[in-house]
Design a protein around this motif. Structure first.
Motif, PDB file in Angstrom:
ATOM      1  N   GLU A   3       0.796  -1.209  -0.118  1.00  0.00           N
ATOM      2  CA  GLU A   3      -0.065   0.053  -0.090  1.00  0.00           C
ATOM      3  C   GLU A   3       0.885   1.185   0.063  1.00  0.00           C
ATOM      4  N   GLN A   4       1.963   1.207   0.795  1.00  0.00           N
ATOM      5  CA  GLN A   4       2.724   2.375   0.928  1.00  0.00           C
ATOM      6  C   GLN A   4       3.514   2.441  -0.481  1.00  0.00           C
ATOM      7  N   ARG A   5       3.889   1.544  -1.090  1.00  0.00           N
ATOM      8  CA  ARG A   5       4.634   1.765  -2.501  1.00  0.00           C
ATOM      9  C   ARG A   5       3.633   2.071  -3.404  1.00  0.00           C
ATOM     10  N   GLY A   6       2.176   1.876  -3.631  1.00  0.00           N
ATOM     11  CA  GLY A   6       1.394   2.203  -4.259  1.00  0.00           C
ATOM     12  C   GLY A   6       1.201   3.727  -4.154  1.00  0.00           C
ATOM     13  N   LEU A   7       1.209   4.369  -2.678  1.00  0.00           N
ATOM     14  CA  LEU A   7       1.080   5.595  -2.709  1.00  0.00           C
ATOM     15  C   LEU A   7       2.280   6.478  -3.004  1.00  0.00           C
ATOM     16  N   MET A  14      17.807  11.226   0.739  1.00  0.00           N
ATOM     17  CA  MET A  14      16.405  11.372   0.658  1.00  0.00           C
ATOM     18  C   MET A  14      15.876  10.824  -0.518  1.00  0.00           C
ATOM     19  N   VAL A  15      16.643  10.963  -1.701  1.00  0.00           N
ATOM     20  CA  VAL A  15      16.075  10.200  -2.898  1.00  0.00           C
ATOM     21  C   VAL A  15      16.317   8.859  -2.821  1.00  0.00           C
ATOM     22  N   ARG A  16      17.515   8.357  -2.384  1.00  0.00           N
ATOM     23  CA  ARG A  16      17.622   6.875  -2.001  1.00  0.00           C
ATOM     24  C   ARG A  16      16.748   6.393  -1.379  1.00  0.00           C
ATOM     25  N   ARG A  17      16.276   7.071  -0.203  1.00  0.00           N
ATOM     26  CA  ARG A  17      15.315   6.512   0.711  1.00  0.00           C
ATOM     27  C   ARG A  17      13.902   6.364   0.001  1.00  0.00           C
ATOM     28  N   ALA A  18      13.585   7.517  -0.801  1.00  0.00           N
ATOM     29  CA  ALA A  18      12.270   7.226  -1.615  1.00  0.00           C
ATOM     30  C   ALA A  18      12.396   6.304  -2.865  1.00  0.00           C
ATOM     31  N   PHE A  19      13.637   6.174  -3.431  1.00  0.00           N
ATOM     32  CA  PHE A  19      13.576   4.951  -4.341  1.00  0.00           C
ATOM     33  C   PHE A  19      13.554   3.661  -3.787  1.00  0.00           C
ATOM     34  N   GLY A  20      14.155   3.556  -2.438  1.00  0.00           N
ATOM     35  CA  GLY A  20      14.018   2.114  -1.529  1.00  0.00           C
ATOM     36  C   GLY A  20      12.634   1.699  -1.399  1.00  0.00           C
ATOM     37  N   LEU A  21      11.592   2.545  -1.477  1.00  0.00           N
ATOM     38  CA  LEU A  21      10.224   2.675  -1.134  1.00  0.00           C
ATOM     39  C   LEU A  21       9.432   1.991  -2.287  1.00  0.00           C
ATOM     40  N   LEU A  22      10.053   2.758  -3.557  1.00  0.00           N
ATOM     41  CA  LEU A  22       9.518   2.295  -4.765  1.00  0.00           C
ATOM     42  C   LEU A  22       9.933   0.939  -5.296  1.00  0.00           C
ATOM     43  N   SER A  23      11.146   0.666  -5.107  1.00  0.00           N
ATOM     44  CA  SER A  23      11.848  -0.490  -5.565  1.00  0.00           C
ATOM     45  C   SER A  23      12.470  -1.425  -4.555  1.00  0.00           C
ATOM     46  N   GLN A  49       4.103   6.012  -5.639  1.00  0.00           N
ATOM     47  CA  GLN A  49       4.081   6.096  -7.032  1.00  0.00           C
ATOM     48  C   GLN A  49       3.433   7.516  -7.356  1.00  0.00           C
ATOM     49  N   SER A  50       2.417   8.158  -6.434  1.00  0.00           N
ATOM     50  CA  SER A  50       1.922   9.342  -7.052  1.00  0.00           C
ATOM     51  C   SER A  50       2.360  10.302  -5.904  1.00  0.00           C
ATOM     52  N   ALA A  51       3.252  10.137  -5.053  1.00  0.00           N
ATOM     53  CA  ALA A  51       3.756  11.245  -4.049  1.00  0.00           C
ATOM     54  C   ALA A  51       4.334  12.443  -4.955  1.00  0.00           C
ATOM     55  N   LYS A  52       3.909  13.540  -4.312  1.00  0.00           N
ATOM     56  CA  LYS A  52       4.514  14.819  -5.196  1.00  0.00           C
ATOM     57  C   LYS A  52       5.940  15.219  -4.683  1.00  0.00           C
ATOM     58  N   ALA A  84      13.208   9.942  -7.637  1.00  0.00           N
ATOM     59  CA  ALA A  84      13.147   8.387  -7.428  1.00  0.00           C
ATOM     60  C   ALA A  84      12.446   7.870  -8.552  1.00  0.00           C
ATOM     61  N   ARG A  85      11.337   8.288  -9.219  1.00  0.00           N
ATOM     62  CA  ARG A  85      10.851   7.598 -10.351  1.00  0.00           C
ATOM     63  C   ARG A  85      11.259   7.690 -11.431  1.00  0.00           C
ATOM     64  N   ARG A  86      11.910   8.879 -11.678  1.00  0.00           N
ATOM     65  CA  ARG A  86      12.882   9.103 -12.860  1.00  0.00           C
ATOM     66  C   ARG A  86      13.846   7.698 -12.873  1.00  0.00           C
ATOM     67  N   LEU A  87      14.489   7.604 -11.839  1.00  0.00           N
ATOM     68  CA  LEU A  87      15.469   6.638 -11.766  1.00  0.00           C
ATOM     69  C   LEU A  87      15.081   5.216 -11.855  1.00  0.00           C
ATOM     70  N   GLN A  88      13.839   5.234 -11.195  1.00  0.00           N
ATOM     71  CA  GLN A  88      12.887   3.791 -11.581  1.00  0.00           C
ATOM     72  C   GLN A  88      12.866   3.460 -12.911  1.00  0.00           C
ATOM     73  N   GLU A  89      12.498   4.395 -13.618  1.00  0.00           N
ATOM     74  CA  GLU A  89      12.408   4.131 -15.320  1.00  0.00           C
ATOM     75  C   GLU A  89      13.448   3.752 -15.781  1.00  0.00           C
ATOM     76  N   ARG A  90      14.721   4.092 -15.302  1.00  0.00           N
ATOM     77  CA  ARG A  90      16.035   3.926 -15.819  1.00  0.00           C
ATOM     78  C   ARG A  90      16.027   2.505 -15.915  1.00  0.00           C
ATOM     79  N   PHE A  91      15.550   1.614 -14.898  1.00  0.00           N
ATOM     80  CA  PHE A  91      15.869   0.334 -14.659  1.00  0.00           C
ATOM     81  C   PHE A  91      14.527  -0.613 -15.289  1.00  0.00           C
ATOM     82  N   ALA A  92      13.264  -0.082 -14.943  1.00  0.00           N
ATOM     83  CA  ALA A  92      12.088  -0.995 -15.063  1.00  0.00           C
ATOM     84  C   ALA A  92      12.160  -2.199 -14.196  1.00  0.00           C
TER      85      ALA A  92
END
Length: 525
Positions: A5-9, A63-72, A11-14, A21-29
């Motif tokens: 649930e937290q990961r889904g949220l 902070m970006v690394r922490r956000a990425f860790g929640l996304l991926s 994905q749309s956090a502003k 982190a989302r840009r970095l996530q797109e780099r790897f899919a």
């Protein structure tokens, strides 16, 4: 693994770290890179001590690394990289034994003696200071030394690629240089075999098969030398690109002043066969006059300055907020940063999961966000120090324990630390500039009304009731705006244009004590 649930949220956090982190996530899919992890990097030039910009870059990257860790679920690492192969350009003003350094100008920092006498080299000394600096804040990082990477052969393969594609690299760099610099420029800076200095000299011949370059040494001899094994280093834009490629850096941010450097290094990274890292350019800090902060001018605020008067989390918050906007960094911003941090901390437990991810407290602490246990604002404590003439926090605790019965330094350590910060900040920063003024006729009448209102309060009146009563006083008197009434109280009672929420302050300081404070101000001519 993150909560679904937290990961889904997320994905749309502003919040900006999630956008990064989302840009970095797109780099790897969600497919790990060949090296098996996502690499974040921050850079440090060890010719001087770590400074507030170093802190800002590491905390924002974290902070970006922490956000990425929640996304991926991809593993991540953070390298704190020291450019300690750079030549010593000048003797710093703030070191002992400067004469020890002068004969070694131009040598790699790790080949320069340590003027402090504690390490094998000046570079090693400053690297140790960097690690101690980062450890002080509990950053999760791995230290990397340019000297070690060059000499160990870790960079050799990529250095050979630079040699092979020398002309393409030169085609990127030469248009960015002036005519005089173009005449002598080479991506390679050989280390002189005779003097040990880092040389900026023309390269007269290259042998790609042998992996060597030819140049004229300082003693006039023509020298053929390998580009590998630490026998040379690269000019810094090329060095930055080479490092990205050799280490496989996936994310690195940089100041706005390096936008052109990021662009050029990115082009070189592509020439070397790699995709440049993701990242963004943050704005630089300004001083209280709106001028760019410069180490040479000494018009900035150091980490040590900030931490003398406020907790480190407040500095992290300052770094989090609006990183793409130029912000003034000087002593007066500290109290607001502290109180904003406490406010975010207080809101966090009662927020919905989506709101928590937008709260800076999460980006500072992650899911380990502590409970808020400070019932008073920093602003209130600062004003209390002034009116109570407190020179130690023990004086403040006499008021605090009455305001919050049962609260002690032992069971409220965060409040105790904040009280200590408040005493230091008031004595060093506020008191020298404080200048309470006499009231105008309109203000005098309102202050006399305040005395009468306080004297008529029922025993045990709370902060809200007192605050409401003060509002009514402002409405009864001919102030252009209600805020002019509060500004008048702050300037007359505290000698400053901003101040605390008066209801809370009066409950803390005491009704009788406040009446005495106002009466004393009314005698001021």
């Amino acid at each position: 693994m993150a909560d679904p649930e937290q990961r889904g949220l997320a994905q749309s956090a502003k919040a900006w770290p999630f956008e990064e982190a989302r840009r970095l996530q797109e780099r790897f899919a969600n497919k790990a890179p060949d090296k098996g992890y996502v690499l974040f990097e921050t850079g440090y030039g060890p010719s001087g001590l770590p400074h507030i910009g170093t802190f800002g870059e590491v905390v924002r990257t974290t902070m970006v690394r922490r956000a990425f860790g929640l996304l991926s679920d991809l593993p991540t690492r953070l390298f704190a990289f020291s450019d300690d192969m750079d030549g010593l350009r000048k003797v710093p003003d703030n070191v002992p034994n400067p004469d020890l350094l002068r004969p070694h100008l131009g040598k790699p920092l790790t080949a320069v003696p340590d003027p402090f006498g504690t390490h094998d080299s000046f570079g090693a000394h400053n690297n140790a200071r960097l690690r101690a600096f980062l450890d002080r804040f509990g950053f999760d990082y791995e230290f990397q030394s340019a000297t070690d990477c060059y000499r160990s052969g870790r960079f050799d393969q990529t250095l050979m690629t630079v040699l092979q594609r020398y002309d393409e690299v030169m085609a990127v760099m030469l248009p960015s240089l002036g005519a005089e610099r173009q005449a002598t420029y080479s991506p390679f800076l050989p280390i002189s075999p005779s003097t040990g200095r880092v040389l900026q000299v023309p390269i007269t011949h290259r042998d790609v098969d042998a992996g060597t370059i030819v140049f004229q040494d300082e003693d006039g001899r023509t020298v053929e030398q390998p580009v590998t094994g630490g026998h040379c280093k690269l000019q810094w834009k090329c060095d930055w690109a080479m490092r990205w490629v050799a280490l496989g850096v996936d994310y690195e941010m940089a100041g706005k002043d390096l936008i052109d450097s990021v662009r050029l290094s990115g082009q070189i990274a592509r020439i070397l066969g790699a995709v440049p890292p993701e990242g963004f350019n943050y704005e630089l800090f300004l001083d209280d006059s709106g001028q760019k902060i410069s180490k040479s001018r000494g018009n900035g605020l150091s980490v040590e300055d900030w931490l003398a008067y406020a907790p480190p989390e407040s500095l992290s918050l300052f770094m989090y907020q609006q990183p793409r906007r130029a912000k003034r960094l000087y002593f007066d911003v500290i109290p607001r940063a502290v109180d904003e941090y406490l406010t975010f901390l207080e809101k966090y437990p009662n927020e919905a999961p989506a709101a928590r991810l937008e709260n800076p407290a999460w980006h500072i602490h992650g899911d380990n966000t502590p409970a808020a246990d400070v019932p008073l604002t920093f602003g209130v404590l600062l004003n209390l120090v002034g009116v109570a003439h407190a020179e130690t926090k023990d004086v403040l605790w006499g008021f605090i324990s009455r305001y919050a019965p049962g609260t002690t330094p032992d069971n409220a350590p965060a409040l105790d630390r904040l009280a200590g910060y408040a005493v230091r900040y008031y004595q060093d920063i506020i008191k020298p500039k404080q200048n309470p003024r006499a009231p105008t006729d309109v203000e005098r009448a309102a202050l006399e009304d305040l005395v009468a209102t306080l004297e008529a309060l029922p025993p045990g009146a709370d902060a809200t009731a007192i605050q409401n009563a003060i509002y009514e006083i402002g409405k009864r008197h001919p102030f252009a705006q209600l805020r002019d009434w509060f500004k008048a109280m702050y300037e007359v009672l505290f000698g400053q244009s901003e101040g605390p929420r008066m209801g809370s302050f009066i409950v803390l300081f005491g009704v009788a004590e406040t009446i005495a404070l106002v009466r004393d101000a009314l005698t001021r001519e």
